[in-house]
Scaffold this active site. Structure first.
Site, PDB file in Angstrom:
ATOM      1  N   GLN B 237       0.824  -1.205   0.000  1.00 51.85           N
ATOM      2  CA  GLN B 237       0.000   0.000   0.000  1.00 51.85           C
ATOM      3  C   GLN B 237       0.863   1.262   0.000  1.00 51.85           C
ATOM      4  OE1 GLN B 237      -3.148  -1.940   3.024  1.00 51.85           O
ATOM      5  NE2 GLN B 237      -3.692   0.151   2.508  1.00 51.85           N
ATOM      6  N   ARG B 384      -9.455  -0.175   7.097  1.00 47.59           N
ATOM      7  CA  ARG B 384     -10.355   0.737   6.387  1.00 47.59           C
ATOM      8  C   ARG B 384     -10.791   1.901   7.272  1.00 47.59           C
ATOM      9  NH1 ARG B 384     -14.320  -1.283   1.814  1.00 47.59           N
ATOM     10  NH2 ARG B 384     -14.772   0.660   0.807  1.00 47.59           N
ATOM     11  N   CYS B 385      -9.800   2.520   7.910  1.00 42.44           N
ATOM     12  CA  CYS B 385     -10.096   3.745   8.635  1.00 42.44           C
ATOM     13  C   CYS B 385      -8.783   4.494   8.762  1.00 42.44           C
ATOM     14  CB  CYS B 385     -10.656   3.467  10.017  1.00 42.44           C
ATOM     15  SG  CYS B 385      -9.495   2.703  11.137  1.00 42.44           S
ATOM     16  N   GLU B 760     -13.178   5.290   3.752  1.00 33.94           N
ATOM     17  CA  GLU B 760     -13.198   4.642   5.049  1.00 33.94           C
ATOM     18  C   GLU B 760     -14.377   5.070   5.911  1.00 33.94           C
ATOM     19  OE1 GLU B 760      -9.247   5.840   5.983  1.00 33.94           O
ATOM     20  OE2 GLU B 760      -8.389   4.018   5.136  1.00 33.94           O
TER      21      GLU B 760
END
Lengths: 277, 806
Positions: B237, B384-385, B760
């Site tokens: 990522q 996902r935050c 997110e």
């Protein structure tokens, strides 16, 4: 998640399959749909040198209904079972249960014979077959014999089938017309084994009740059936609760499973009674 | 001429710029099975690596016998810590300032830990080799409870830290203690709590779970011994940061390392960190001179690569009897597992947990976070935050509900009277953030009206009466959430990872015929960057999005950036994209003016061209300008038309949203059914509404999984109980709720295009929303707090404990 090396066999007839089994003893296993055995091999929890694929044996396929008995070849897939209109008309309980097994992709491959023969307490078909009072036909070097589903399961993954026998067909007495039926299953998601599942038949001359994944074998209780036949629903539930022996797992603790077992059984009974003609 | 008959609106539509639901250009290859993922990479002579993993959660490694494994046909090498030690690679730094064993160095600290690395000609031989390695362990006492880990006589987990009283984030006060992080005003908060009309106190646990991308982590390392150049393909990522870290720990010069992130099948934070598999694959390639591939199995992924959450948040919230919140106190015990491998900005060991005052105007607050070692897998990534934002949102949104119970108030009303008001922005929070913008009341009223909130409450009350009369066994729960995120890390003045400032970048080159290529420092893992970033450029420069190629993920070609996580791509790289485009537009203006023989100030931009002010029939299209930039000798202007921007954001962005869930709950079986889920998101300027809707659906589905069943669980021996998808809940289409999406638009005042990031938000907002729905169903019976995941048996347990089964 890669199995150890093994030899792959694909015999064309039963006698050849049994010959391979005899030649290799406990280093060999037959595989039907593979949805139980192959994951175990990938986890290296089943270590086999010889895998005998039964797919090419025509004698293991087919569904026939005659003289009050439905006969399912062991290699009948769950999908074929669901799609067979005659079978659905004769024994609607089978279809109702099969539709609650896994997902469509698995049902295209997973077989009835594999489901009942593996002795996995999570499988739906063993309890269902006990409810229906099915018999399993076993083929081995000594010839053919039949064992009642209610006598078949000894412990988790241990059954009355010897290592050198192959389960070839399932014979199910067709319930009398008008028999109430239901298969109720609680599960966490599509594809999961049951948290609790109940198969119920209620006819004019008797009742039969079996439950799944609540003990190390499927649980059929004669006492529960007798109570239900006499209209004693709570007696039926009490008898079944006395017969099950659930274990704690990620689905929940024992008290929860017992509670849910009773709830699911009552729901199946209600549904079966509403369908009884 | 076609141009002359098209209206500006028609020309604008042709560009497919911002605001257009342009179809995802990535999907052409994905839907045809033509994606190119790490496991699709096949190189001549490529070898495969696989790990021997620890069956124990805590054990001494007495010996490792590799003889039988080396005798397996196809097995070429077995690496252990002893082999890596001379290279200094048996341990590696984590992104959190800790260090982590690459291969077991004398002991193991969690089940599934990497013990030895088998290199073989193919994955089958590697698996056989793994099975043949014999490891002799001596088991040690296991601690999986972070509170017991802090007992004075708790087992010592990190013997390598013996005697170290100073950690990466300040003093350590216990052998299993990692850090204490404090924010806010402790004394003032405690004073408010002591004098408040009402104080609600509760322990809020956000359980351990896992990002579980569909594609697991993996890499291919290829050392070219002739050129001395290492190429590393991987599921990264943050490819540029991986290159820098790889250079720092391996000693290979950074220009001799090329990191490539190909297509990535979801990241969700799981693919931010550096894993032992990468290090071992690089070493194996150097040793063998051949490319080496390592790809995790699903079980490897769930057991060993970064988990998320595992925060025990003790909260106290003070209010007046009318419901005006006067203070917030939080102490968090953070279970980090055996190594602190969180991926947070350096100065934020608990991420942005200090956004836990949420959407509310809370005058005083205090937060302390204690990081603790246990015998569990390392991680603590932002699933996902933005960093720990979902934990913060869950905490405050539960505390609001708990306070509403204490005050006997409607929770929607309690929120309404405490929201930060529109005119208070930019708003300084008690825990140190400057919220850039927001309009919470408008969003809240829109959401309540959309779902018919008052009617829902009436229906719920009727159902409750029917339940009490014995007519039904199902209750209705209404889950409310108003969340505020903090994303887009971040300003270099306070955000770095391992010393790398968290700016991001974009480089745009316009080709002579008016099409373009843009390269960014980010990397899409499914977000659709190739689609949306082209839309930004299309609107800013006036060339069609369809004529723009977008590349990311190759460190030899892309500009340096910190990657994609924490919803930072649009806030940071999206800003860089707009800024680079504006540089091009400024140069294009000069070229246009030259071509039109007027002064620069006498032309103005009009969708896809520069026109002479007051003479719209005199113009040069961007296509014409592009060509001119390559063939005209313009005094004082260099040939070519390209620009690069490295964007250091002045502030974070603060997306927010209002979510409402209606759930039916079966009291007897613990089963639930989501009847409706309404999600209103305000992510500022909306670049592609279709992609936003997809992001909301995906994130809310992950949130649904987390709230309703997904967990990483261990038994007391540290055995991992959820290492397969049988027990680790991932919803199928069957379980996934139906979502209704909605929006308001409050642009970020400091972002060039006003965008805030949205990927997110739905995970952050939906988890408390689902959880609050469960709690709300049982509120009339006295339930205050019950920990997630709300799977069947835990919901059943709520009902059982409340006496609803008699």
């Amino acid at each position: 998640m890669i199995p150890a090396g093994f030899e792959y066999h694909r015999p064309a007839d039963l006698a050849s399959a049994v010959d391979i089994l005899r030649a290799h003893g406990d280093e060999a296993r037959v595989v039907a749909g593979g949805h139980s055995l192959i994951p175990m091999m990938k986890l290296r929890m089943a270590d086999l040198r010889h895998l005998i694929d039964l797919q090419a044996i025509g004698a293991l396929k087919g569904i026939t209904i005659a003289e009050g008995t439905a006969t399912l070849g062991a290699m009948t897939t769950q999908h074929e079972l669901i799609e067979n209109a005659d079978l659905a008309a004769a024994i609607p309980l089978l279809r109702e249960a099969a539709l609650q097994i896994a997902d469509p992709q698995v049902r295209y491959m997973g077989t009835v014979g594999g489901n009942v023969a593996n002795g996995d307490p999570g499988n739906d078909m063993p309890g269902l077959m006990q409810c229906l009072d099915a018999r399993f036909e076993l083929y081995g070097a000594e010839g053919t014999r039949q064992v009642a589903a209610r006598d078949f399961y000894e412990a988790a993954y241990f059954t009355a089938r010897s290592d050198l026998e192959i389960l070839t067909k399932i014979l199910i007495p067709v319930p009398a017309s008008g028999t109430g039926y239901a298969y109720a299953k609680q599960k966490r998601k599509i594809g999961d084994y049951a948290t609790a599942a109940a198969a119920v038949l209620i006819g004019s001359d008797g009742a039969s009740v079996a439950m799944t994944n609540l003990s190390d074998t499927p649980v059929w209780s004669e006492e529960a059936g007798t109570a239900l036949a006499s209209g004693d629903i709570e007696g039926c539930v009490a008898a079944m609760l006395a017969a099950i022996d659930p274990q704690e797992d990620m689905r929940g603790p024992i008290a929860f499973k017992k509670h849910v077992a009773a709830v699911i059984l009552r729901r199946a009974i209600d549904s079966a009674l509403s369908r009884r003609a | 001429m076609k141009d002359e008959v098209q209206s500006p609106e028609e020309r604008s539509a042709t560009l497919k710029g911002m605001g257009c639901s342009r179809k995802r250009v990535e999907d052409v290859r994905f839907t045809q099975g033509r994606g190119n993922y790490v496991d699709d990479i096949k190189l001549d002579g490529m070898l495969t690596g696989d790990f021997v993993r620890s069956p124990y959660a805590h054990a001494r490694v007495l010996s490792i016998d590799t003889e039988a494994a080396l005798a397996v046909p196809g097995v070429l090498a077995v690496l252990t810590a002893k082999d890596l030690e001379p290279l200094g690679l048996h341990w590696m730094p984590t992104l959190a300032g800790d260090k982590q064993m690459v291969l077991a160095d004398g002991k193991v600290l969690f089940q599934g830990q990497e013990v030895a690395y088998v290199v073989a000609t193919d994955r089958y031989a590697a698996a056989d080799g793994v099975a043949a390695v014999e490891v002799d362990y001596e088991d040690l006492p296991v601690v999986t409870d972070p509170f017991k880990a802090m007992d004075p006589d708790a087992p010592v987990l990190r013997e390598d830290l013996a005697g170290q009283t100073e950690g990466a984030h300040g003093p350590r006060r216990h052998h299993n203690h990692i850090f204490t992080w404090e924010q806010g005003d402790k004394a003032a908060t405690e004073a408010v709590l002591a004098e408040a009309d009402v104080v609600a106190e509760e322990m809020v646990y956000y359980h351990r779970t896992h990002p579980m991308p569909l594609e697991t982590c993996g890499c291919v390392a290829s050392m070219d011994k002739v050129t001395g150049k290492l190429t590393l393909w991987g599921t990264f990522q943050a490819p540029h940061a991986v290159r820098t870290v790889a250079s720092l720990i391996s000693g290979i010069a950074e220009h001799n390392i090329r990191v490539i992130s190909p297509d990535i099948g979801g990241g969700f934070g799981n693919k931010v960190g550096v894993y032992p598999g990468y290090v071992c694959s690089i070493v194996a390639s150097i040793v063998t001179g051949k490319p080496v591939k390592w790809v995790e199995s699903r079980m490897d992924n769930l057991m060993s690569t970064a988990f998320a959450r595992d925060y025990w948040m003790q909260g106290k919230i003070a209010a007046t009897k009318e419901g005006r919140i006067t203070g917030l106190w939080c102490h968090t015990t953070a279970d980090h597992g055996g190594f602190d491998a969180c991926a947070d900005p350096t100065k934020f060991p608990a991420g942005f947990m200090n956004i836990c005052t949420g959407s509310y105007d809370i005058p005083v607050a205090y937060l302390a976070v204690d990081g603790v070692y246990t015998n569990k897998a390392p991680g603590g990534v932002a699933y996902r935050c933005s960093f720990r934002v979902t934990e913060a949102a869950y905490f405050i949104e539960r505390m609001i509900e708990v306070l509403a119970i204490k005050l006997n108030m409607d929770a929607a009303e309690l929120r309404r009277i405490n929201f930060i008001r529109k005119e208070q922005f930019p708003y300084q929070s008690a825990l140190g953030w400057e919220y850039d913008s927001g309009d919470y009341h408008t969003a809240w009223e829109k959401a309540l009206n959309a779902v018919g909130y008052d009617g829902l409450r009436r229906e719920q009350a009727e159902r409750l009466e029917a339940f009490k009369r014995g007519e039904t066994r199902k209750l209705i729960g209404i889950g409310l959430t108003h969340f505020t995120e903090i994303v887009g890390a971040g300003p270099v003045k306070n955000c770095d990872i391992l010393g790398l400032g968290m700016f991001d970048s974009c480089e745009i080159r316009i080709h002579p015929t008016g099409s373009a290529i843009a390269r960014l420092g980010t990397i899409s893992q499914g977000q659709g960057h190739a689609t949306t970033f082209a839309q930004i450029i299309a609107s800013e420069i006036g060339i069609p999005a369809d004529d723009i190629t977008l590349e990311e993920g190759d460190t030899d070609t892309a500009p340096y950036g910190l990657g994609t996580y924490g919803s930072r791509s649009t806030p940071v790289a999206g800003a860089a994209t707009a800024m680079a485009a504006r540089k091009i537009r400024a140069k294009a203006q000069m070229i246009a003016a030259y071509l039109l023989e007027v002064h620069d100030d006498d032309v103005e931009f009009d969708v896809d061209r520069f026109v002479v002010k007051g003479a719209p029939e005199r113009f040069k299209t961007m296509k014409e300008i592009a060509f001119a930039s390559y063939n005209q000798a313009i005094p004082g202007v260099e040939p070519g038309l390209e620009a690069v921007s490295y964007y250091d954001p002045p502030n974070m962005t603060y997306p927010f949203g209002a979510y409402i869930c209606v759930m039916e709950i079966d009291v007897d079986t613990g089963e639930h059914a989501v009847r409706s889920f309404y999600a209103l998101d305000d992510c500022g300027t909306r670049i592609n509404p279709m992609i936003i809707e997809g992001q909301v659906h995906g994130g809310a589905t992950e949130g649904y999984a987390i709230a309703m069943g997904q967990e990483i669980a261990y038994d007391e021996m540290g055995n991992h109980k959820t290492a397969t998808l049988m027990d680790f809940f991932v919803p199928t289409a069957w379980e996934t709720p139906h979502y209704t999406t909605d929006f308001t638009v409050t642009p970020s005042p400091h972002h060039p295009i006003g965008a805030k990031g949205v990927g997110e938000s739905p995970n952050v907002g939906s988890v408390p929303c689902f959880s609050n729905a469960v709690h709300d169903a049982f509120r009339p019976f006295g339930l205050v707090q019950s920990h997630m995941p709300h799977d069947h048996w835990r919901i059943w347990k709520i009902a059982e404990d409340l006496g609803l089964h008699v």
